[in-house]
Write a protein that holds these residues in place. Sequence first.
Motif, short mmCIF file in Angstrom:
data_model
loop_
_atom_site.label_atom_id
_atom_site.label_comp_id
_atom_site.label_asym_id
_atom_site.label_seq_id
_atom_site.Cartn_x
_atom_site.Cartn_y
_atom_site.Cartn_z
N PHE A 1 3.88 12.50 1.72
CA PHE A 1 2.72 12.52 0.81
C PHE A 1 1.71 13.57 1.27
O PHE A 1 1.16 14.32 0.46
N GLN A 2 1.51 13.65 2.59
CA GLN A 2 0.56 14.61 3.13
C GLN A 2 1.05 16.05 2.90
O GLN A 2 0.26 16.94 2.57
N LYS A 3 2.35 16.24 3.03
CA LYS A 3 2.91 17.57 2.85
C LYS A 3 2.81 18.02 1.39
O LYS A 3 2.49 19.18 1.11
N LYS A 4 3.03 17.10 0.46
CA LYS A 4 3.00 17.43 -0.97
C LYS A 4 1.57 17.63 -1.49
O LYS A 4 1.34 18.39 -2.42
N ASN A 5 0.61 16.93 -0.88
CA ASN A 5 -0.75 16.91 -1.44
C ASN A 5 -1.81 17.37 -0.44
O ASN A 5 -2.99 17.05 -0.60
N GLY A 6 -1.37 18.12 0.55
CA GLY A 6 -2.28 18.53 1.61
C GLY A 6 -3.58 19.14 1.12
O GLY A 6 -4.67 18.84 1.63
N GLU A 7 -3.51 20.01 0.11
CA GLU A 7 -4.70 20.69 -0.38
C GLU A 7 -5.63 19.75 -1.16
O GLU A 7 -6.79 20.08 -1.39
N ARG A 8 -5.11 18.60 -1.58
CA ARG A 8 -5.92 17.67 -2.39
C ARG A 8 -6.45 16.50 -1.57
O ARG A 8 -7.17 15.66 -2.09
N LEU A 9 -6.09 16.47 -0.29
CA LEU A 9 -6.52 15.35 0.55
C LEU A 9 -7.87 15.64 1.20
O LEU A 9 -8.25 16.77 1.40
N ALA B 1 0.83 -1.20 0.00
CA ALA B 1 0.00 0.00 0.00
C ALA B 1 0.87 1.26 0.00
O ALA B 1 0.54 2.26 -0.65
N ILE B 2 2.00 1.22 0.72
CA ILE B 2 2.93 2.35 0.74
C ILE B 2 3.43 2.64 -0.67
O ILE B 2 3.54 3.80 -1.09
N GLN B 3 3.72 1.59 -1.43
CA GLN B 3 4.23 1.76 -2.79
C GLN B 3 3.21 2.47 -3.69
O GLN B 3 3.58 3.16 -4.64
N LEU B 4 1.93 2.32 -3.36
CA LEU B 4 0.88 2.93 -4.18
C LEU B 4 0.80 4.45 -3.97
O LEU B 4 0.12 5.14 -4.73
N LEU B 5 1.50 4.98 -2.97
CA LEU B 5 1.51 6.43 -2.77
C LEU B 5 2.12 7.15 -3.97
O LEU B 5 1.85 8.33 -4.21
N GLY B 6 2.92 6.44 -4.73
CA GLY B 6 3.54 7.04 -5.91
C GLY B 6 2.83 6.68 -7.20
O GLY B 6 3.38 6.88 -8.29
N HIS B 7 1.61 6.15 -7.11
CA HIS B 7 0.88 5.73 -8.31
C HIS B 7 0.55 6.93 -9.20
O HIS B 7 0.30 8.04 -8.71
N ARG C 1 -4.22 8.54 -3.23
CA ARG C 1 -4.92 9.11 -2.07
C ARG C 1 -5.67 8.04 -1.29
O ARG C 1 -5.70 8.06 -0.05
N ALA C 2 -6.30 7.08 -2.00
CA ALA C 2 -7.00 5.99 -1.32
C ALA C 2 -6.03 5.17 -0.47
O ALA C 2 -6.37 4.74 0.64
N SER C 3 -4.82 5.00 -0.97
CA SER C 3 -3.80 4.25 -0.22
C SER C 3 -3.40 5.02 1.04
O SER C 3 -3.20 4.43 2.11
N TYR C 4 -3.28 6.33 0.90
CA TYR C 4 -2.92 7.17 2.04
C TYR C 4 -3.96 7.02 3.16
O TYR C 4 -3.61 6.82 4.33
N TYR C 5 -5.23 7.12 2.79
CA TYR C 5 -6.29 7.02 3.80
C TYR C 5 -6.37 5.61 4.38
O TYR C 5 -6.66 5.43 5.57
N PHE C 6 -6.11 4.61 3.56
CA PHE C 6 -6.15 3.23 4.04
C PHE C 6 -5.10 3.00 5.13
O PHE C 6 -5.34 2.27 6.10
#
Length: 384
Positions: free
Chosen positions: A376-384, A341-347, A354-359
């Motif tokens: 991931f949270q720092k880079k995509n905070g506004e999109r989470l 699931a961690i690897q999917l953060l770079g999908h 994002r689904a992987s992050y929440y999972f």
Amino acid sequence: MFHKNKYSALKLFTVILFVLTGLVTNAQNPAPTYKEIVHDIAIIHEGLSFTEKQKGKLIELQDAKGLAFQYYMDVESVICLDHKCKIVQVRLFWDKLGFYNRYEMAKGIVLEKTDGISFNAADYKKLDNILGDRDSSLKEYYQNQRHLASHGSEGLIELDGATGATSGIDENSIVKGAAWTSCTLWHWANGEIFEVIRKQTAKELSTDALVQSLHQEDEKYRSFIINELITRKVYDPTSVAVVLQEIGNVPSLSRLLMDYIEKSPSDVYFDAIKKLYVSSDKSYRVIFLSSLLQFVKPDSAAFFEWATNQLVTVDSFQELQLLFRILDKQKPLSSLAIENAIQLLGHSQFLIARASYYFLQNKVVTESQKAQLDLFQKKNGERL
């Protein structure tokens, strides 16, 4: 001597002519290539009674191999005039799967409407279409709409308060002026007789014959076969392989396929799901994963291992959601599932990342994995 020879020749000619005439007659009127089997049946006709069974003689037509190809039965239609109804016999035909085929009446017999007017050609055609519609609204128009009070002495039935009105009936489901006739015949054609015929046809087919017939393109027959395989609990490796091969990618039969698989032993079920998942497109894979979600249990180690491995190649948001829901039932979640699931953060698909992050929220992760989540949270905070 001459007369004797002449007489003998004439006699021989007569014999030859008789034989030839017989051959021609037989050629013109060949013996039937089918045989009729009579079945005494008793079925509920919901247009007449919910509890009292109606008796009849169902005639099965068998081919030279002793297999059913058609059925027919003489039934009673009801024609109502001036608060009284007379019975008219109609012969109904069905195919080997119990679907209505056509109707016939004896020469000189006609159907009439409540005003005494005989059916015309359009009425007979409409009646045929009505009887062929298994989903007709007449399915809900039962005997209690018009209570049958008593039988007369000459084949007449008096109706309690019958007026010929068609209140509550879809006009497209009846021949105008012949609601009771339409209702009575529809229930004969599409009621319990459907299952009676299917069971009789199935009795004559071996399991091997059923499986070998799955290649046919007739979906009604394929559906009949799968239902019969379910009834017989046929889950040997060869039969299952044929089922998956022949209908694994037939959209209209996907629900029936799942019914078949879901009733199989657990090892057969899981093996079938894995094979179907690999060989099918995205729309089908969602169906298979949805089924798996219903059956997976906390101790289903093989299921969880398989779902974990699918995370490596998943490229569908819908599939990923289902895989995560399956893995959420694993207690505790395996370290391999977390890593995948961690690897999917770079999908490349952000929805999947994002689904992987929440999972992974509230999951037990390593310091390195937590750092990746924070990044991931720092880079995509506004999109989470």
